[in-house]
Scaffold this active site. Structure first.
Site, PDB file in Angstrom:
ATOM      1  N   ASP A 122       3.553  -5.995 -10.598  1.00  0.00           N
ATOM      2  CA  ASP A 122       3.263  -4.840  -9.733  1.00  0.00           C
ATOM      3  C   ASP A 122       4.563  -4.164  -9.318  1.00  0.00           C
ATOM      4  O   ASP A 122       4.704  -3.688  -8.183  1.00  0.00           O
ATOM      5  CB  ASP A 122       2.407  -5.229  -8.513  1.00  0.00           C
ATOM      6  CG  ASP A 122       1.777  -4.007  -7.841  1.00  0.00           C
ATOM      7  OD1 ASP A 122       1.969  -2.876  -8.336  1.00  0.00           O
ATOM      8  OD2 ASP A 122       1.095  -4.186  -6.819  1.00  0.00           O
ATOM      9  N   GLY A 171       4.795  -1.107  -1.816  1.00  0.00           N
ATOM     10  CA  GLY A 171       5.247  -1.446  -3.165  1.00  0.00           C
ATOM     11  C   GLY A 171       6.633  -2.042  -3.171  1.00  0.00           C
ATOM     12  O   GLY A 171       7.452  -1.746  -2.287  1.00  0.00           O
TER      13      GLY A 171
HETATM   14  O1  DOR Z   1       1.954  -1.814  -3.182  1.00  0.00           O
HETATM   15  C1  DOR Z   1       1.457  -1.168  -4.089  1.00  0.00           C
HETATM   16  N1  DOR Z   1       2.125  -0.157  -4.673  1.00  0.00           N
HETATM   17  N2  DOR Z   1       0.246  -1.479  -4.482  1.00  0.00           N
HETATM   18  C2  DOR Z   1      -0.435  -0.711  -5.344  1.00  0.00           C
HETATM   19  O2  DOR Z   1      -1.550  -1.026  -5.632  1.00  0.00           O
HETATM   20  C3  DOR Z   1       0.178   0.502  -5.919  1.00  0.00           C
HETATM   21  C4  DOR Z   1       1.638   0.443  -5.847  1.00  0.00           C
HETATM   22  C5  DOR Z   1       2.313   1.774  -6.075  1.00  0.00           C
HETATM   23  O3  DOR Z   1       1.914   2.520  -6.977  1.00  0.00           O
HETATM   24  O4  DOR Z   1       3.291   2.047  -5.385  1.00  0.00           O
HETATM   25 ZN    ZN Z   2      -2.836  -2.341  -6.979  1.00  0.00          ZN
END
Ligand code: DOR
Ligand code: ZN
Length: 431
Positions: free
Chosen positions: A304, A323
């Site tokens: 991720d 993220g």
């Molecule tokens: O923390 C996250 N960031 N979770 C997600 O599902 C998407 C991702 C992002 O695109 O920044």
């Molecule tokens: Zn996600």
């Protein structure tokens, strides 16, 4: 180009061997191969050779947010992390909901040439959850899309999800679900529990994830389809996966390195780098996730990798974008959380970081055995190295690692994609 890698232990097992690579394949594996056999010789005495890693969950931000990452910088980060294939999520701008975008991502990845960049197609047009995309067109395009996801957003309408699963089954492609019941996460920025309450942060309950995992397992069962669960984060999800697999439902799941390593205790200083979706949970969830990965209830590790620019992270916690970077630290985090405590062997690392993800998505040339005649998609790891993480030193265009200043064990020293060196000793051709 021929490359001779000397003194490696395959899967960290047995006596050291020399491995000769020519024309993109492993051509010899012997106790000792003379230097005259190759143009490039690499001494990797005492190091571990694994099949190249496959990441089912990467955000490369191209097109649309190239200030945070693009396919070139993200590919360099992937190669340095030991990856030979990554799946680039569809939440770009424009959204990857048509072959125009998915083919671009594929071609640009090929042009950069450091890692196979497989585009993920969106499940619904514009990630809006209302209308299915033309999955068939994207699957038939140059990018040969084999995974579809609205990741970042949950496909929350059960009828749309049901149809997506049915349609995907017919096409032989995978639906990957970001499991989050949106009615339960309005305004949520942290795991719902004592820590969030103390810090005054709006909570994201475990049930937001678990209710969708349960629902989608049942939808997959009745559609005779398969479903993949992105970034499992709770002990309850582990129980549901056990139940679903026990029923013979075609369900697979991934866990991120950050959910294996960190719990919501790190939120105490309100550092935006620790904001992520799904949120960091409690220590009991972390323990359950580790055990589930060891037991095979969770199939694989996926990063991720979610780059965000400085101004998007260095702000009030609730305003920080969710993220975390992941590609360059994944292996070291897996070693620290799984190998060092004795939960996984190096052979298991090959399974959870390469073989299982390649199998889930059906990549024929990745996650292959380390054997003569196989494609040379390879990673070499120094198990005795250690390093201190510095976000600004990473190849990614962004710095948002939650592991800043941490000392981590093991280091990827060499990555080869079809016999070509894509990273060596912390450098990749464009890093
Ligand atoms: O923390 C996250 N960031 N979770 C997600 O599902 C998407 C991702 C992002 O695109 O920044
Ligand atoms: Zn996600």
């Amino acid at each position: 180009m021929t490359v001779l890698i000397k003194g490696v232990r395959l899967y960290g097992e047995g006596d050291p061997v020399d491995v000769l690579i020519a024309e993109g394949q492993i051509t010899r594996i012997e106790a000792r191969i003379g230097s005259e056999a190759a143009e490039t010789e690499i001494d990797a005495t005492g190091q571990v050779m694994l099949p190249g890693f496959v990441d089912l969950h990467t955000h490369l931000r191209e097109p649309g947010r190239e200030y945070a990452e693009d396919i070139e910088t993200g590919s360099a980060a992937a190669a340095l992390g030991g990856y030979t294939a990554v799946f680039a999520m569809a939440n770009t701008d424009p959204v990857a909901d048509s072959p125009v975008v998915t083919d671009h991502v594929w071609h640009r990845g090929r042009q950069v040439g450091l890692v196979d960049v497989h585009p993920v197609g969106a499940v619904t047009v514009g990630l809006e959850g209302k209308q299915l995309t033309e999955m068939g067109l994207m699957a038939a395009g140059a990018g040969q899309v084999r995974m579809f996801s609205d990741d970042g957003i949950c496909v929350h309408d059960p009828l749309i999800m049901r149809r997506a699963l049915e349609y995907a089954g017919g096409l032989g492609v995978l639906i990957a679900q970001h499991a989050e019941e949106p009615r339960l996460t309005v305004g949520a920025v942290a795991h719902e529990g004592p820590n969030a309450a103390k810090l005054g942060l709006t909570g994201w309950p475990r049930s937001a994830e678990e209710s969708i995992v349960a629902r989608d397992a049942i939808l997959a069962r009745d559609a005779g389809a398969r479903v993949h669960i992105c970034h499992a984060s709770t002990a309850g999800t582990v129980e549901l996966l056990k139940w679903a697999k026990g029923q013979g439902i075609s369900i697979s799941a991934e866990v991120t390195p950050h959910h294996l390593m960190l719990d919501d205790g790190v939120l105490a200083d309100y550092d935006g780098r620790n904001r992520v979706n799904p949120p960091l949970r409690e220590a009991s969830d972390v323990a359950a996730l580790r055990q589930a990965l060891a037991d095979g209830v969770i199939d694989c590790v996926a990063t991720d990798h979610a780059p965000h620019a400085e101004q998007e992270k260095c702000c009030e916690f609730a305003n920080a974008r969710p993220g975390m970077l992941g590609l360059e630290t994944a292996l070291s985090v897996v070693v620290k959380t799984m190998v060092q405590p004795g939960l996984l062997s190096w052979r298991d690392v090959a399974r959870v970081m390469s073989e299982a993800p390649a199998a889930i998505v059906g990549l024929p040339d990745q996650g292959r055995p380390l054997a003569v005649g196989e494609p040379a998609n390879l990673t070499v790891v120094d198990p005795d190295a250690g390093w201190t993480v510095t976000g600004s030193a990473l190849a990614s265009r962004s710095d948002n690692t939650p592991f800043e200043s941490m000392d981590l064990p093991a280091k990827v020293t060499l990555t080869l994609l079809r016999g070509k060196v894509t990273a060596r000793d912390g450098r990749s051709p464009v890093a």
